[in-house]
Scaffold this motif. Structure first.
Motif, PDB file in Angstrom:
ATOM      1  N   ASP A 195       4.161  -7.076  -1.284  1.00  0.00           N
ATOM      2  CA  ASP A 195       3.937  -6.242  -2.475  1.00  0.00           C
ATOM      3  C   ASP A 195       2.744  -6.655  -3.336  1.00  0.00           C
ATOM      4  O   ASP A 195       2.664  -6.309  -4.506  1.00  0.00           O
ATOM      5  CB  ASP A 195       5.204  -6.163  -3.336  1.00  0.00           C
ATOM      6  N   LYS A 196       1.797  -7.376  -2.775  1.00  0.00           N
ATOM      7  CA  LYS A 196       0.600  -7.784  -3.527  1.00  0.00           C
ATOM      8  C   LYS A 196      -0.175  -6.576  -4.040  1.00  0.00           C
ATOM      9  O   LYS A 196      -0.731  -6.604  -5.128  1.00  0.00           O
ATOM     10  CB  LYS A 196      -0.295  -8.643  -2.625  1.00  0.00           C
ATOM     11  N   LEU A 197      -0.190  -5.496  -3.258  1.00  0.00           N
ATOM     12  CA  LEU A 197      -0.971  -4.313  -3.635  1.00  0.00           C
ATOM     13  C   LEU A 197      -0.122  -3.208  -4.251  1.00  0.00           C
ATOM     14  O   LEU A 197      -0.634  -2.138  -4.569  1.00  0.00           O
ATOM     15  CB  LEU A 197      -1.696  -3.767  -2.396  1.00  0.00           C
ATOM     16  N   ALA A 198       1.168  -3.461  -4.455  1.00  0.00           N
ATOM     17  CA  ALA A 198       2.091  -2.414  -4.905  1.00  0.00           C
ATOM     18  C   ALA A 198       1.714  -1.821  -6.257  1.00  0.00           C
ATOM     19  O   ALA A 198       1.891  -0.624  -6.490  1.00  0.00           O
ATOM     20  CB  ALA A 198       3.517  -2.950  -4.949  1.00  0.00           C
ATOM     21  N   ASN A 199       1.185  -2.625  -7.144  1.00  0.00           N
ATOM     22  CA  ASN A 199       0.878  -2.148  -8.491  1.00  0.00           C
ATOM     23  C   ASN A 199      -0.611  -1.917  -8.735  1.00  0.00           C
ATOM     24  O   ASN A 199      -1.028  -1.709  -9.867  1.00  0.00           O
ATOM     25  CB  ASN A 199       1.434  -3.121  -9.531  1.00  0.00           C
ATOM     26  N   VAL A 200      -1.404  -1.958  -7.681  1.00  0.00           N
ATOM     27  CA  VAL A 200      -2.840  -1.716  -7.819  1.00  0.00           C
ATOM     28  C   VAL A 200      -3.055  -0.216  -7.980  1.00  0.00           C
ATOM     29  O   VAL A 200      -2.552   0.594  -7.201  1.00  0.00           O
ATOM     30  CB  VAL A 200      -3.614  -2.254  -6.591  1.00  0.00           C
ATOM     31  N   MET A 225      -4.124   3.463  -7.866  1.00  0.00           N
ATOM     32  CA  MET A 225      -4.559   4.413  -6.857  1.00  0.00           C
ATOM     33  C   MET A 225      -4.210   4.041  -5.422  1.00  0.00           C
ATOM     34  O   MET A 225      -4.167   4.924  -4.565  1.00  0.00           O
ATOM     35  CB  MET A 225      -6.071   4.692  -6.946  1.00  0.00           C
ATOM     36  N   ILE A 226      -3.959   2.784  -5.124  1.00  0.00           N
ATOM     37  CA  ILE A 226      -3.640   2.450  -3.735  1.00  0.00           C
ATOM     38  C   ILE A 226      -2.237   1.879  -3.573  1.00  0.00           C
ATOM     39  O   ILE A 226      -1.702   1.863  -2.462  1.00  0.00           O
ATOM     40  CB  ILE A 226      -4.667   1.449  -3.123  1.00  0.00           C
ATOM     41  N   GLY A 227      -1.640   1.415  -4.648  1.00  0.00           N
ATOM     42  CA  GLY A 227      -0.313   0.792  -4.563  1.00  0.00           C
ATOM     43  C   GLY A 227       0.808   1.810  -4.453  1.00  0.00           C
ATOM     44  O   GLY A 227       0.693   2.934  -4.924  1.00  0.00           O
ATOM     45  N   LYS A 228       1.912   1.387  -3.832  1.00  0.00           N
ATOM     46  CA  LYS A 228       3.029   2.302  -3.648  1.00  0.00           C
ATOM     47  C   LYS A 228       3.742   2.600  -4.964  1.00  0.00           C
ATOM     48  O   LYS A 228       4.422   3.621  -5.064  1.00  0.00           O
ATOM     49  CB  LYS A 228       4.018   1.740  -2.626  1.00  0.00           C
ATOM     50  N   ASN A 229       3.583   1.753  -5.983  1.00  0.00           N
ATOM     51  CA  ASN A 229       4.231   2.009  -7.269  1.00  0.00           C
ATOM     52  C   ASN A 229       3.356   2.827  -8.219  1.00  0.00           C
ATOM     53  O   ASN A 229       3.749   3.125  -9.326  1.00  0.00           O
ATOM     54  CB  ASN A 229       4.608   0.695  -7.948  1.00  0.00           C
ATOM     55  N   GLN A 230       2.137   3.158  -7.793  1.00  0.00           N
ATOM     56  CA  GLN A 230       1.220   3.929  -8.617  1.00  0.00           C
ATOM     57  C   GLN A 230       1.102   5.347  -8.059  1.00  0.00           C
ATOM     58  O   GLN A 230       0.959   5.553  -6.873  1.00  0.00           O
ATOM     59  CB  GLN A 230      -0.158   3.281  -8.629  1.00  0.00           C
ATOM     60  N   LEU A 283       0.841  -1.196   0.000  1.00  0.00           N
ATOM     61  CA  LEU A 283       0.000   0.000   0.000  1.00  0.00           C
ATOM     62  C   LEU A 283       0.878   1.248   0.000  1.00  0.00           C
ATOM     63  O   LEU A 283       1.979   1.238   0.546  1.00  0.00           O
ATOM     64  CB  LEU A 283      -0.888   0.042   1.241  1.00  0.00           C
ATOM     65  N   ASN A 284       0.378   2.337  -0.604  1.00  0.00           N
ATOM     66  CA  ASN A 284       1.146   3.576  -0.563  1.00  0.00           C
ATOM     67  C   ASN A 284       1.163   4.110   0.867  1.00  0.00           C
ATOM     68  O   ASN A 284       0.348   3.729   1.705  1.00  0.00           O
ATOM     69  CB  ASN A 284       0.659   4.602  -1.583  1.00  0.00           C
ATOM     70  N   ALA A 285       2.105   4.988   1.163  1.00  0.00           N
ATOM     71  CA  ALA A 285       2.364   5.440   2.533  1.00  0.00           C
ATOM     72  C   ALA A 285       1.142   6.064   3.194  1.00  0.00           C
ATOM     73  O   ALA A 285       0.883   5.836   4.375  1.00  0.00           O
ATOM     74  CB  ALA A 285       3.533   6.410   2.540  1.00  0.00           C
ATOM     75  N   VAL A 286       0.379   6.846   2.452  1.00  0.00           N
ATOM     76  CA  VAL A 286      -0.799   7.499   3.029  1.00  0.00           C
ATOM     77  C   VAL A 286      -1.839   6.456   3.437  1.00  0.00           C
ATOM     78  O   VAL A 286      -2.397   6.513   4.536  1.00  0.00           O
ATOM     79  CB  VAL A 286      -1.406   8.516   2.031  1.00  0.00           C
ATOM     80  N   LEU A 287      -2.081   5.475   2.584  1.00  0.00           N
ATOM     81  CA  LEU A 287      -3.076   4.449   2.896  1.00  0.00           C
ATOM     82  C   LEU A 287      -2.637   3.561   4.054  1.00  0.00           C
ATOM     83  O   LEU A 287      -3.479   3.067   4.808  1.00  0.00           O
ATOM     84  CB  LEU A 287      -3.386   3.609   1.665  1.00  0.00           C
ATOM     85  N   VAL A 288      -1.331   3.347   4.201  1.00  0.00           N
ATOM     86  CA  VAL A 288      -0.845   2.572   5.347  1.00  0.00           C
ATOM     87  C   VAL A 288      -1.327   3.218   6.630  1.00  0.00           C
ATOM     88  O   VAL A 288      -1.888   2.557   7.515  1.00  0.00           O
ATOM     89  CB  VAL A 288       0.698   2.473   5.338  1.00  0.00           C
TER      90      VAL A 288
END
Length: 158
Positions: free
Chosen positions: A145-150, A152-157, A104-109
């Motif tokens: 990293d399951k959600l990393a590329n999702v 709007m919510i992933g850390k790589n997006q 998850l991106n930092a804000v969502l964490v």
């Protein structure tokens, strides 16, 4: 990761809210914490029974109850409170690191963490708390990293 390694990592990362924690590290500590909590409850009930406390007494207020406690039970409760406080920060740290590990991106964490803490604070009544608990459980079982590329919510997006 073994339970012993997870235990060492738990205490080593006492104030580490920026790293990550694997599923094994998280779930080993959940298992250990559950076992120790059950043992603590059994020991507390034993001490209360030995101290002669009856859970059902008429007109018993908190001050009267505190005045009837034995010194041993008071010491047990104080030690229990200190242990709880000592474990609180690394447990919160472990939860944040596990949420971060899912990608998850930092804000969502921090949003997920805050929602989890706030829902626990309002008791276990209601469907909203059940939904939050299920969401947290699902996040905790996701692999690294399951959600990393999702989107709007992933850390790589972005």
């Amino acid at each position: 990761m073994t339970m012993g390694a997870a235990f060492k990592s738990f205490w080593k990362n006492y104030f580490n809210f920026t790293g990550t924690a694997t599923r094994a590290e998280y779930w080993w500590m959940v298992l250990l914490g559950s076992i120790l909590t059950i043992l603590w409850i059994v020991a507390t009930i034993f001490f209360a029974v030995v101290a002669g406390l009856s859970p059902i007494q008429e007109n018993l207020n908190i001050w009267h109850w505190l005045m009837t406690l034995s010194g041993g039970l008071i010491a047990w409760l104080v030690i229990s409170a200190l242990i709880f406080l000592a474990v609180l920060i690394p447990a919160l740290s472990l939860e944040v690191r596990r949420i971060r590990d899912t990608g998850l991106n930092a804000v969502l964490v921090w949003i997920v963490f805050a929602i989890d803490i706030l829902s626990d604070g309002f008791g276990s009544n209601g469907a909203l708390n059940d939904i939050v608990s299920l969401l947290i459980l699902l996040i905790m079982v996701f692999p690294t990293d399951k959600l990393a590329n999702v989107r709007m919510i992933g850390k790589n997006q972005r």
